[in-house]
Motif scaffolding. Sequence first.
Motif, PDB file in Angstrom:
ATOM      1  N   HIS A   1     -11.637  39.005   7.325  1.00  0.00           N
ATOM      2  CA  HIS A   1     -11.381  38.248   8.546  1.00  0.00           C
ATOM      3  C   HIS A   1     -11.753  39.064   9.780  1.00  0.00           C
ATOM      4  O   HIS A   1     -12.337  38.538  10.739  1.00  0.00           O
ATOM      5  CB  HIS A   1      -9.911  37.827   8.621  1.00  0.00           C
ATOM      6  N   ALA A   2     -11.442  40.354   9.762  1.00  0.00           N
ATOM      7  CA  ALA A   2     -11.779  41.220  10.890  1.00  0.00           C
ATOM      8  C   ALA A   2     -13.282  41.320  11.081  1.00  0.00           C
ATOM      9  O   ALA A   2     -13.784  41.408  12.207  1.00  0.00           O
ATOM     10  CB  ALA A   2     -11.180  42.610  10.672  1.00  0.00           C
ATOM     11  N   PHE A   3     -14.025  41.283   9.977  1.00  0.00           N
ATOM     12  CA  PHE A   3     -15.481  41.377  10.030  1.00  0.00           C
ATOM     13  C   PHE A   3     -16.156  40.017  10.192  1.00  0.00           C
ATOM     14  O   PHE A   3     -17.380  39.960  10.360  1.00  0.00           O
ATOM     15  CB  PHE A   3     -16.018  41.980   8.731  1.00  0.00           C
ATOM     16  N   LEU A   4     -15.394  38.928  10.107  1.00  0.00           N
ATOM     17  CA  LEU A   4     -15.964  37.583  10.049  1.00  0.00           C
ATOM     18  C   LEU A   4     -16.998  37.505   8.918  1.00  0.00           C
ATOM     19  O   LEU A   4     -18.100  36.983   9.073  1.00  0.00           O
ATOM     20  CB  LEU A   4     -16.601  37.197  11.387  1.00  0.00           C
ATOM     21  N   THR A   5     -16.625  38.061   7.747  1.00  0.00           N
ATOM     22  CA  THR A   5     -17.511  38.185   6.588  1.00  0.00           C
ATOM     23  C   THR A   5     -16.792  37.657   5.350  1.00  0.00           C
ATOM     24  O   THR A   5     -15.577  37.820   5.224  1.00  0.00           O
ATOM     25  CB  THR A   5     -17.878  39.675   6.378  1.00  0.00           C
ATOM     26  N   PRO A   6     -17.499  37.031   4.399  1.00  0.00           N
ATOM     27  CA  PRO A   6     -16.855  36.559   3.170  1.00  0.00           C
ATOM     28  C   PRO A   6     -16.170  37.692   2.405  1.00  0.00           C
ATOM     29  O   PRO A   6     -16.689  38.815   2.343  1.00  0.00           O
ATOM     30  CB  PRO A   6     -18.020  35.974   2.365  1.00  0.00           C
ATOM     31  N   ALA A   7     -15.010  37.384   1.813  1.00  0.00           N
ATOM     32  CA  ALA A   7     -14.237  38.400   1.095  1.00  0.00           C
ATOM     33  C   ALA A   7     -15.032  38.990  -0.066  1.00  0.00           C
ATOM     34  O   ALA A   7     -14.923  40.192  -0.360  1.00  0.00           O
ATOM     35  CB  ALA A   7     -12.922  37.803   0.591  1.00  0.00           C
ATOM     36  N   THR A   8     -15.844  38.176  -0.757  1.00  0.00           N
ATOM     37  CA  THR A   8     -16.624  38.688  -1.887  1.00  0.00           C
ATOM     38  C   THR A   8     -17.632  39.735  -1.417  1.00  0.00           C
ATOM     39  O   THR A   8     -17.863  40.732  -2.108  1.00  0.00           O
ATOM     40  CB  THR A   8     -17.366  37.537  -2.594  1.00  0.00           C
ATOM     41  N   THR A   9     -18.210  39.520  -0.253  1.00  0.00           N
ATOM     42  CA  THR A   9     -19.161  40.491   0.294  1.00  0.00           C
ATOM     43  C   THR A   9     -18.473  41.808   0.598  1.00  0.00           C
ATOM     44  O   THR A   9     -18.993  42.888   0.304  1.00  0.00           O
ATOM     45  CB  THR A   9     -19.809  39.935   1.582  1.00  0.00           C
ATOM     46  N   LEU A  10     -17.274  41.740   1.204  1.00  0.00           N
ATOM     47  CA  LEU A  10     -16.516  42.950   1.514  1.00  0.00           C
ATOM     48  C   LEU A  10     -16.127  43.695   0.244  1.00  0.00           C
ATOM     49  O   LEU A  10     -16.195  44.928   0.184  1.00  0.00           O
ATOM     50  CB  LEU A  10     -15.271  42.603   2.325  1.00  0.00           C
ATOM     51  N   ALA A  11     -15.713  42.965  -0.783  1.00  0.00           N
ATOM     52  CA  ALA A  11     -15.319  43.601  -2.041  1.00  0.00           C
ATOM     53  C   ALA A  11     -16.481  44.384  -2.639  1.00  0.00           C
ATOM     54  O   ALA A  11     -16.308  45.503  -3.136  1.00  0.00           O
ATOM     55  CB  ALA A  11     -14.820  42.546  -3.022  1.00  0.00           C
ATOM     56  N   GLN A  12     -17.674  43.800  -2.586  1.00  0.00           N
ATOM     57  CA  GLN A  12     -18.858  44.480  -3.113  1.00  0.00           C
ATOM     58  C   GLN A  12     -19.164  45.747  -2.317  1.00  0.00           C
ATOM     59  O   GLN A  12     -19.529  46.781  -2.887  1.00  0.00           O
ATOM     60  CB  GLN A  12     -20.055  43.532  -3.084  1.00  0.00           C
ATOM     61  N   ARG A  13     -19.000  45.680  -0.999  1.00  0.00           N
ATOM     62  CA  ARG A  13     -19.225  46.862  -0.167  1.00  0.00           C
ATOM     63  C   ARG A  13     -18.280  47.993  -0.544  1.00  0.00           C
ATOM     64  O   ARG A  13     -18.667  49.166  -0.599  1.00  0.00           O
ATOM     65  CB  ARG A  13     -19.044  46.507   1.311  1.00  0.00           C
ATOM     66  N   ILE A  14     -17.019  47.646  -0.763  1.00  0.00           N
ATOM     67  CA  ILE A  14     -16.025  48.664  -1.089  1.00  0.00           C
ATOM     68  C   ILE A  14     -16.337  49.308  -2.434  1.00  0.00           C
ATOM     69  O   ILE A  14     -16.278  50.541  -2.577  1.00  0.00           O
ATOM     70  CB  ILE A  14     -14.612  48.036  -1.077  1.00  0.00           C
ATOM     71  N   VAL A  15     -16.680  48.502  -3.409  1.00  0.00           N
ATOM     72  CA  VAL A  15     -17.010  49.039  -4.736  1.00  0.00           C
ATOM     73  C   VAL A  15     -18.220  49.965  -4.646  1.00  0.00           C
ATOM     74  O   VAL A  15     -18.225  51.068  -5.215  1.00  0.00           O
ATOM     75  CB  VAL A  15     -17.276  47.887  -5.737  1.00  0.00           C
ATOM     76  N   ARG A  16     -19.262  49.535  -3.928  1.00  0.00           N
ATOM     77  CA  ARG A  16     -20.467  50.369  -3.804  1.00  0.00           C
ATOM     78  C   ARG A  16     -20.175  51.663  -3.052  1.00  0.00           C
ATOM     79  O   ARG A  16     -20.709  52.729  -3.391  1.00  0.00           O
ATOM     80  CB  ARG A  16     -21.565  49.578  -3.091  1.00  0.00           C
ATOM     81  N   ALA A  17     -19.333  51.588  -2.022  1.00  0.00           N
ATOM     82  CA  ALA A  17     -19.002  52.793  -1.254  1.00  0.00           C
ATOM     83  C   ALA A  17     -18.255  53.807  -2.105  1.00  0.00           C
ATOM     84  O   ALA A  17     -18.540  55.015  -2.053  1.00  0.00           O
ATOM     85  CB  ALA A  17     -18.168  52.407  -0.024  1.00  0.00           C
ATOM     86  N   LYS A  18     -17.295  53.351  -2.893  1.00  0.00           N
ATOM     87  CA  LYS A  18     -16.555  54.257  -3.775  1.00  0.00           C
ATOM     88  C   LYS A  18     -17.487  54.898  -4.799  1.00  0.00           C
ATOM     89  O   LYS A  18     -17.370  56.095  -5.112  1.00  0.00           O
ATOM     90  CB  LYS A  18     -15.423  53.500  -4.463  1.00  0.00           C
ATOM     91  N   ALA A  19     -18.418  54.113  -5.329  1.00  0.00           N
ATOM     92  CA  ALA A  19     -19.376  54.653  -6.292  1.00  0.00           C
ATOM     93  C   ALA A  19     -20.272  55.701  -5.637  1.00  0.00           C
ATOM     94  O   ALA A  19     -20.586  56.735  -6.241  1.00  0.00           O
ATOM     95  CB  ALA A  19     -20.220  53.524  -6.883  1.00  0.00           C
ATOM     96  N   LYS A  20     -20.666  55.456  -4.387  1.00  0.00           N
ATOM     97  CA  LYS A  20     -21.507  56.409  -3.658  1.00  0.00           C
ATOM     98  C   LYS A  20     -20.780  57.728  -3.452  1.00  0.00           C
ATOM     99  O   LYS A  20     -21.366  58.815  -3.636  1.00  0.00           O
ATOM    100  CB  LYS A  20     -21.891  55.796  -2.309  1.00  0.00           C
ATOM    101  N   ILE A  21     -19.519  57.661  -3.068  1.00  0.00           N
ATOM    102  CA  ILE A  21     -18.727  58.875  -2.868  1.00  0.00           C
ATOM    103  C   ILE A  21     -18.632  59.669  -4.169  1.00  0.00           C
ATOM    104  O   ILE A  21     -18.786  60.891  -4.194  1.00  0.00           O
ATOM    105  CB  ILE A  21     -17.323  58.524  -2.330  1.00  0.00           C
ATOM    106  N   ARG A  22     -18.395  58.944  -5.262  1.00  0.00           N
ATOM    107  CA  ARG A  22     -18.274  59.608  -6.562  1.00  0.00           C
ATOM    108  C   ARG A  22     -19.605  60.202  -7.016  1.00  0.00           C
ATOM    109  O   ARG A  22     -19.683  61.384  -7.379  1.00  0.00           O
ATOM    110  CB  ARG A  22     -17.769  58.605  -7.599  1.00  0.00           C
TER     111      ARG A  22
END
Length: 411
Positions: A143-164
């Motif tokens: 909601h803060a990003f005015l972006t679909p929740a599924t898109t945000l979830a994918q971003r979070i998963v990819r970011a965690k994988a990148k850090i790892r």
Amino acid sequence: MPISDTIEGIYRSESRRVFATLIRLLGDFDMAEEALQEAFKAAIEQWPRDGIPDKPVPWLVSAGRFKAIDGIRRGARFTAYDEVAETIEAIADDTPALDDREHVEDDRLRLIFTCCHPSLAPDAQIALTLREVCGLTTEEIAHAFLTPATTLAQRIVRAKAKIRDARIPYQIPGRDELPARLETVLRVVYLVFNEGYSASSGATLTRHDLSQEAIRLARLLLELLPEPEVMSLLALMLLHESRRTARSSVDGDLIPLDEQDRTLWNAVHIAEGSALVERAFATGRFGTYALQAAISAIHAEARHADATDWEQIVGLYDALLRLEPTPVIELNRAVAVAMHQGPAAGLALVEKLITGGQLQNYHLAHAAQADLHRRLGHVAEARAAYGRALALTRQEPERRFLHRRLADLPD
């Protein structure tokens, strides 16, 4: 109070601190999240019997750490013994500082800067920090990003994988790196505050825990890096927070700025925020947060709504737009123009933003359009705009406010 309610309260207020330290100890987001859940499960089982510990955070960190070690040992049959022993030893060696509250707070800052590492995409940095540092749900972040929740979830998963996968270090950057990394961190802190100051959805207007968390994080950042934009952001949040009590009725209904009882505004927050604004401007190196804080300070200085210096506010929005030309800032400027030059002038600007598609799905744009039509006596147009705003609004107090405005329109 039932002990289950106390544990739930500790989870709300302390779980992200525990999580940050578990990440430092375990070096993995998913393992730390599992350890956090196991720690609170142990608390639910043991605290009713043994009592709540004097220091719940160290207890929970310790419980989570040992649960993680048990999990590693259980999986030892799939891993070389030396690797398992080395992993467990590394976790155990980091335990002496668990009773040190300052050390736990440093873990929060380490986690923030890890989540905001420049190798991650900017939107992913913010989404990951809001999710992992502050515990916002994917839906709230979306909601803060005015972006679909599924898109945000994918971003979070990819970011965690990148850090790892990239082995991004879990540490506060050196002073030479801090300024470049600070902008994203400040954006994250402000988004957390905004979610707390005006919750994106649900039954309550505000989430005090989130706005207080953002203010606390800003204070920590100011100690770490006393830059003008850090003090400006803290000032902005304090000035907004000063109005919390006056923003809603005893029944939880929204009270707009011009109708608030200003004697309820927090004078301590206003004094601190205003002083920070002056300090920031005195440096000559101020930016967008300083300009926004200056706008809030003008509101705070006005003893009543009619005494507000709208001309100065419009001028500050003009300066802000030169630094950050966004549709939401244009909308805020349009509302200020309406207060300074009249509703017709403001309405023309708001409708241009909506018809241009920039804020077509932003409920506050339609609410502003409706209010300006109402003030101009355009009943049919106001009714239609209130309807569009209601269709886009998820927060119950805002919905009740819009329904009241709609009901007050003449037939």
